[in-house]
Design an enzyme around this catalytic site. Structure first.
Site, PDB file in Angstrom:
ATOM      1  N   CYS A 174     -40.436  43.827   3.505  1.00 29.95           N
ATOM      2  CA  CYS A 174     -41.308  42.655   3.475  1.00 29.95           C
ATOM      3  C   CYS A 174     -41.113  41.985   2.117  1.00 29.95           C
ATOM      4  CB  CYS A 174     -42.760  43.111   3.642  1.00 29.95           C
ATOM      5  SG  CYS A 174     -43.973  41.805   3.446  1.00 29.95           S
TER       6      CYS A 174
ATOM      7  N   HIS B 253     -39.493  38.191   8.768  1.00 29.59           N
ATOM      8  CA  HIS B 253     -39.802  37.654  10.100  1.00 29.59           C
ATOM      9  C   HIS B 253     -38.812  36.565  10.529  1.00 29.59           C
ATOM     10  CE1 HIS B 253     -43.700  39.557   9.492  1.00 29.59           C
ATOM     11  NE2 HIS B 253     -44.117  39.168  10.674  1.00 29.59           N
TER      12      HIS B 253
ATOM     13  N   ASP C  27     -43.810  46.990   6.671  1.00 32.84           N
ATOM     14  CA  ASP C  27     -43.958  45.528   6.691  1.00 32.84           C
ATOM     15  C   ASP C  27     -45.395  45.193   7.071  1.00 32.84           C
ATOM     16  OD1 ASP C  27     -43.035  42.753   6.623  1.00 32.84           O
ATOM     17  OD2 ASP C  27     -43.314  42.771   8.791  1.00 32.84           O
ATOM     18  N   SER C  28     -45.782  43.957   6.789  1.00 37.78           N
ATOM     19  CA  SER C  28     -47.129  43.527   7.170  1.00 37.78           C
ATOM     20  C   SER C  28     -47.282  43.449   8.690  1.00 37.78           C
ATOM     21  CB  SER C  28     -47.407  42.152   6.564  1.00 37.78           C
ATOM     22  OG  SER C  28     -46.470  41.222   7.058  1.00 37.78           O
TER      23      SER C  28
ATOM     24  N   GLU D 115     -45.442  36.262  14.994  1.00 42.79           N
ATOM     25  CA  GLU D 115     -46.440  37.287  15.349  1.00 42.79           C
ATOM     26  C   GLU D 115     -47.115  36.965  16.689  1.00 42.79           C
ATOM     27  OE1 GLU D 115     -47.575  40.216  13.681  1.00 42.79           O
ATOM     28  OE2 GLU D 115     -45.823  40.013  12.391  1.00 42.79           O
TER      29      GLU D 115
ATOM     30  N   CYS E 287     -37.837  36.073   4.130  1.00 43.33           N
ATOM     31  CA  CYS E 287     -38.967  36.671   4.842  1.00 43.33           C
ATOM     32  C   CYS E 287     -38.378  37.424   6.024  1.00 43.33           C
ATOM     33  CB  CYS E 287     -39.938  35.599   5.329  1.00 43.33           C
ATOM     34  SG  CYS E 287     -41.263  36.260   6.363  1.00 43.33           S
TER      35      CYS E 287
HETATM   36  N1  DGL Z   1     -42.445  39.788   6.655  1.00 50.10           N
HETATM   37  C1  DGL Z   1     -43.069  39.379   5.443  1.00 50.10           C
HETATM   38  C2  DGL Z   1     -42.062  38.915   4.424  1.00 50.10           C
HETATM   39  O1  DGL Z   1     -40.896  39.293   4.489  1.00 50.10           O
HETATM   40  C3  DGL Z   1     -44.184  38.387   5.448  1.00 50.10           C
HETATM   41  C4  DGL Z   1     -45.118  38.328   6.524  1.00 50.10           C
HETATM   42  C5  DGL Z   1     -46.522  38.010   6.136  1.00 50.10           C
HETATM   43  O2  DGL Z   1     -46.833  36.891   5.673  1.00 50.10           O
HETATM   44  O3  DGL Z   1     -47.300  38.906   6.348  1.00 50.10           O
HETATM   45  O4  DGL Z   1     -42.418  38.198   3.524  1.00 50.10           O
END
Ligand code: DGL
Length: 279
Positions: free
Chosen positions: A79, A200, A16-17, A164, A198
């Site tokens: 992600c 997150h 993931d990012s 984050e 997403c």
């Molecule tokens: N967790 C990422 C997703 O599912 C996105 C996070 C980011 O913008 O880096 O899209």
């Protein structure tokens, strides 16, 4: 970077990012306690959601290659932004030139498959990063599997930074979550299913639930993606046999490991001792 591992067995890579993929990993650790995992968070370059297709592809490709070089035979892009913008090119181009027996899977398709069980009226809302929304991955995939379904999307560019930066339980989080959900439901009051597109966003679930109508069902990806991995390994015993099983989980980050360890502990029921790597 370590030398290329020649072994044809290895841990399952989860990428993931940043921290969002931990919502997927925590389900994997519950459902697959005997398997080995490596989690890689590109925390130094997060967020991906506002970056161009080319940048998300290049960053994701570097991360996947890194996990391959650590022996992973199977990598899950935990992600949505990376799944939406990079998965297809990696599957169709990079795997062929690197090692066509390795596999990379994403999170969009399993989430879309779920809406058939959840939506009763065929009105679906998707919240995601700007990148995921602009890619149209969700509406396109939904139309393939469930033609006629009405899909509305809303980009929520502030939600990832809120997670984050550990600002989830603040008035700022309430403000942005309420504002963006209002914008989504103004597009279609009949939405009965909300996809958190997403990884997150499950971390904001208690806030999200305060600002949606009670009857709306929330599709959160962790359990769905874990079920889909179970199904995949069952259907591909040759890949299952290439996943090592010593019950280990290694954590890699491109940012400060102590920051990663502290933040991850909030999402996982185990102490995290991460290492910093460069991509
Ligand atoms: N967790 C990422 C997703 O599912 C996105 C996070 C980011 O913008 O880096 O899209």
């Amino acid at each position: 970077m370590d030398k290329l591992l020649q072994s044809d067995k290895g841990p399952i890579g989860v990428f993931d990012s940043g921290y969002g993929g931990l919502t997927i990993l925590s389900e994997f650790l519950k459902d697959f306690p005997e398997y080995d995992f490596i989690y890689l968070g590109d925390n130094a370059r997060t967020p991906y959601g506002t970056r161009s297709f080319e940048m998300v592809y290049q960053y994701t490709r570097q991360a996947v290659m890194h996990l391959f070089e650590r022996g992973c035979q199977l990598v899950i892009l935990a992600c949505n932004t990376a799944s939406a913008k990079a998965l297809r090119t990696i599957q169709q181009k990079d795997l062929l030139s690197f090692d066509s027996s390795r596999r990379v899977l994403g999170v969009v398709r399993p989430s879309v498959e779920k809406i058939g069980d959840v939506s009763r009226n065929g009105h679906v809302g998707v919240v995601g990063t700007s990148g995921t929304v602009v890619s149209l991955s969700y509406p396109l995939e939904v139309q393939k599997l469930f033609p006629g379904t009405i899909v509305h999307q809303q980009a929520c560019p502030m939600w990832v930074p809120l997670v984050e930066n550990d600002e989830r339980n603040t008035p700022g989080a309430d403000y942005f979550v309420e504002r963006d959900l209002k914008r989504l439901f103004e597009q279609d009051v009949e939405i009965d299913t909300l996809i958190l597109g997403c990884t997150h966003y499950p971390l904001l679930l208690p806030v999200i639930e305060r600002f949606i109508p009670r009857h709306v069902k929330v599709v959160s990806q962790g359990p769905i993606v874990s079920g889909s991995l179970r199904n995949y390994l069952h259907r591909h015993p040759e890949m299952d046999g290439r996943c090592t099983r010593n019950g280990t989980c290694e954590f890699l980050t491109t940012e400060d490991p102590s920051k990663f360890n502290e933040a991850s502990a909030v999402f996982l029921d185990q102490p995290v001792a991460s290492r910093r790597i460069e991509l």
